[in-house]
Motif scaffolding. Structure first.
Motif, PDB file in Angstrom:
ATOM      1  N   PRO A  97       0.818  -1.223   0.000  1.00  0.00           N
ATOM      2  CA  PRO A  97       0.000   0.000   0.000  1.00  0.00           C
ATOM      3  C   PRO A  97       0.850   1.270   0.000  1.00  0.00           C
ATOM      4  CG  PRO A  97      -0.892  -1.589   1.551  1.00  0.00           C
ATOM      5  CD  PRO A  97       0.432  -2.127   1.104  1.00  0.00           C
ATOM      6  N   LEU A  98       1.996   1.243   0.695  1.00  0.00           N
ATOM      7  CA  LEU A  98       2.877   2.406   0.688  1.00  0.00           C
ATOM      8  C   LEU A  98       3.468   2.626  -0.705  1.00  0.00           C
ATOM      9  CD1 LEU A  98       4.749   1.887   4.080  1.00  0.00           C
ATOM     10  CD2 LEU A  98       2.985   3.590   3.567  1.00  0.00           C
ATOM     11  N   LEU A  99       3.847   1.539  -1.357  1.00  0.00           N
ATOM     12  CA  LEU A  99       4.408   1.645  -2.706  1.00  0.00           C
ATOM     13  C   LEU A  99       3.385   2.235  -3.666  1.00  0.00           C
ATOM     14  CD1 LEU A  99       7.004   0.744  -4.381  1.00  0.00           C
ATOM     15  CD2 LEU A  99       5.630  -1.236  -5.056  1.00  0.00           C
ATOM     16  N   ARG A 100       2.160   1.752  -3.601  1.00  0.00           N
ATOM     17  CA  ARG A 100       1.120   2.261  -4.490  1.00  0.00           C
ATOM     18  C   ARG A 100       0.735   3.690  -4.118  1.00  0.00           C
ATOM     19  NH1 ARG A 100       0.780   1.543  -8.790  1.00  0.00           N
ATOM     20  NH2 ARG A 100      -1.461   1.364  -9.173  1.00  0.00           N
ATOM     21  N   GLY A 101       0.812   3.999  -2.838  1.00  0.00           N
ATOM     22  CA  GLY A 101       0.544   5.372  -2.424  1.00  0.00           C
ATOM     23  C   GLY A 101       1.554   6.345  -2.998  1.00  0.00           C
ATOM     24  N   ALA A 102       2.806   5.896  -3.100  1.00  0.00           N
ATOM     25  CA  ALA A 102       3.849   6.750  -3.674  1.00  0.00           C
ATOM     26  C   ALA A 102       3.559   7.083  -5.127  1.00  0.00           C
ATOM     27  CB  ALA A 102       5.206   6.057  -3.553  1.00  0.00           C
ATOM     28  N   ALA A 103       2.858   6.190  -5.819  1.00  0.00           N
ATOM     29  CA  ALA A 103       2.552   6.425  -7.233  1.00  0.00           C
ATOM     30  C   ALA A 103       1.677   7.655  -7.422  1.00  0.00           C
ATOM     31  CB  ALA A 103       1.870   5.200  -7.831  1.00  0.00           C
ATOM     32  N   ARG A 104       0.915   7.994  -6.403  1.00  0.00           N
ATOM     33  CA  ARG A 104       0.022   9.154  -6.512  1.00  0.00           C
ATOM     34  C   ARG A 104       0.739  10.469  -6.228  1.00  0.00           C
ATOM     35  NH1 ARG A 104      -3.316   5.184  -4.022  1.00  0.00           N
ATOM     36  NH2 ARG A 104      -2.878   5.963  -1.922  1.00  0.00           N
ATOM     37  N   ARG A 105       2.029  10.393  -5.891  1.00  0.00           N
ATOM     38  CA  ARG A 105       2.778  11.596  -5.531  1.00  0.00           C
ATOM     39  C   ARG A 105       3.562  12.187  -6.701  1.00  0.00           C
ATOM     40  NH1 ARG A 105       4.044  11.748  -0.106  1.00  0.00           N
ATOM     41  NH2 ARG A 105       4.893  13.817  -0.599  1.00  0.00           N
ATOM     42  N   GLY A 106       3.421  11.607  -7.887  1.00  0.00           N
ATOM     43  CA  GLY A 106       4.098  12.158  -9.046  1.00  0.00           C
ATOM     44  C   GLY A 106       5.150  11.223  -9.619  1.00  0.00           C
ATOM     45  N   PRO A 107       5.875  11.670 -10.660  1.00  0.00           N
ATOM     46  CA  PRO A 107       6.871  10.815 -11.325  1.00  0.00           C
ATOM     47  C   PRO A 107       7.954  10.304 -10.379  1.00  0.00           C
ATOM     48  CG  PRO A 107       6.437  12.771 -12.630  1.00  0.00           C
ATOM     49  CD  PRO A 107       5.762  12.990 -11.308  1.00  0.00           C
ATOM     50  N   ALA A 108       8.308  11.107  -9.368  1.00  0.00           N
ATOM     51  CA  ALA A 108       9.303  10.689  -8.373  1.00  0.00           C
ATOM     52  C   ALA A 108       9.001  11.412  -7.075  1.00  0.00           C
ATOM     53  CB  ALA A 108      10.718  10.992  -8.846  1.00  0.00           C
ATOM     54  N   VAL A 109       9.321  10.776  -5.955  1.00  0.00           N
ATOM     55  CA  VAL A 109       9.062  11.375  -4.648  1.00  0.00           C
ATOM     56  C   VAL A 109      10.123  10.882  -3.669  1.00  0.00           C
ATOM     57  CG1 VAL A 109       7.434   9.526  -4.055  1.00  0.00           C
ATOM     58  CG2 VAL A 109       7.361  11.688  -2.798  1.00  0.00           C
TER      59      VAL A 109
END
Length: 386
Positions: A17-29
């Motif tokens: 879930p954390l990995l997929r959540g990072a996807a919503r933060r833009g191309p890189a975070v």
């Protein structure tokens, strides 16, 4: 909830879930404690293509994980001219024609047993069978004569024990983990060394000697092939069949394997993403997906996020150039074993598709594994028994 998501949640209930959540933060975070997470295929490919700025031998890279186990001279942890020279020699071992010949030869008996079981109407667990396939082929590569299915499964489980020590957040192995990994790999290294010393050029290890690899290079390469060459194939085969069945396209591919099978395999790999993340260490200041990075930063390429951006499994999907086979890497470290993996998967898939229509009778997700997979995927043909 679809089965692919179930597999990831079973394997990584907190990290996924954390990995997929990072996807919503833009191309890189930038994620504290993890590094700079790359979610965009174009940004990921740019990182992988630049072996001078983003390396596998710095802090937080694969070298931190595997050098204590494998030594300093394997493709997994090398860069620069030494890496290029070793890769050039090893590439000759895994051409499409040589890998197809190898797989056809060593998998003839297991595939014959599979055809017979399906023809009799028996239920086949594709997870167990795929482990036999992967273990048989990698045993041949490292010079281990494994004929009995129990021995093959035991070989596969050795690699699985090592992989299970690594999580999505692991930066380096503890001394006890290194010791356990060496305990598993050292006997295999000894077998590979004896095969190398024999110099039989009909074997992979013998060809390594003929190509001029030093004994330590050949032994390290064998260990790396063992670590990377089993779970990719063993986890993908059941997931490929499940994706085809769940999408209602298994019969369509079975009717035209020559035209559709490779497309189905590539799309299944995109969805399943057999390498969910890749690691690099920043060697010099740069920008990744709009995020400034500096020497020593850890880059975590969320390959799964990059691949999932294109949506659910679709047999008719065309992959954009930036995504093409990203799950096998890109640039100087594109997976050298790609032709071998494809040869194995094609042979097994063709055998299964020849028995179509197939029905999944039972399945369950695996827990506590690095690469998400099924614990069981049972299938049987709906044809009348022979």
């Amino acid at each position: 909830m679809n089965w692919e998501r179930r597999l990831y949640l079973a394997a990584h209930p907190l990290a996924y879930p954390l990995l997929r959540g990072a996807a919503r933060r833009g191309p890189a975070v930038r994620v504290p404690g993890v590094g700079v997470v790359v979610n965009d295929a174009s940004a990921a490919r740019a990182v992988l293509m630049d072996g001078e700025t983003f390396r596998k031998d710095g802090p937080g890279s694969p070298g931190d994980l595997w050098t204590p186990v494998l030594g300093p001279s394997v493709l997994l942890n090398m860069e620069g001219e030494a890496h290029r020279a070793l890769r050039r020699r090893l590439t000759e071992l895994f051409t499409p024609s040589s890998t197809e010949e190898l797989c056809a030869r060593v998998l003839a008996e297991p595939l014959a047993r599979l055809r017979d079981r399906l023809a009799r109407g028996a239920t086949v667990d594709l997870v167990a069978f795929s482990r036999v396939v992967a273990g048989t082929v990698i045993g041949e590569v490292i010079g281990l004569d494994v004929r009995d299915e129990a021995d093959v499964r035991a070989l596969f489980e050795r690699g699985e024990r090592i992989a299970a020590t690594v999580s999505l957040r692991t930066r380096r192995l503890s001394p006890s983990q290194v010791a356990r990994a060496r305990e598993v790999l050292d006997p295999l290294g000894g077998i590979a060394a004896r095969s190398y010393a024999a110099g039989d050029e009909s074997t992979v290890m013998g060809r390594m000697r003929a190509l001029g690899l030093a004994p330590d290079e050949a032994r390290g390469a064998a260990a790396a092939f063992f670590l990377t060459g089993t779970e990719t194939v063993a986890t993908l085969i059941p997931r490929l069949v499940a994706l085809l069945a769940d999408s209602g396209t298994l019969g369509r591919v079975a009717a035209d394997p020559g035209g559709l099978l490779d497309r189905a395999i590539e799309e299944a790999m995109r969805v399943a993403t057999p390498t969910p993340v890749m690691l690099r260490s920043v060697h010099r200041a740069a920008e990744v997906g709009g995020v400034a990075v500096r020497p020593g930063d850890r880059i975590l390429i969320a390959t799964h996020n990059c691949c999932q951006a294109d949506g659910a499994f679709d047999l008719d999907r065309s992959h954009p150039p930036e995504l093409r086979r990203l799950w096998f890497g890109a640039g100087p470290h594109f997976c050298i074993g790609y032709p071998l993996a494809m040869a194995e998967i094609r042979l097994v898939a063709r055998t299964l598709l020849a028995a179509a229509p197939l029905r999944i009778t039972r399945r369950a997700a695996a827990r506590g594994v690095l690469i998400p997979t099924y614990r069981r995927l049972a299938v049987r043909t709906e044809r009348a028994p022979a």
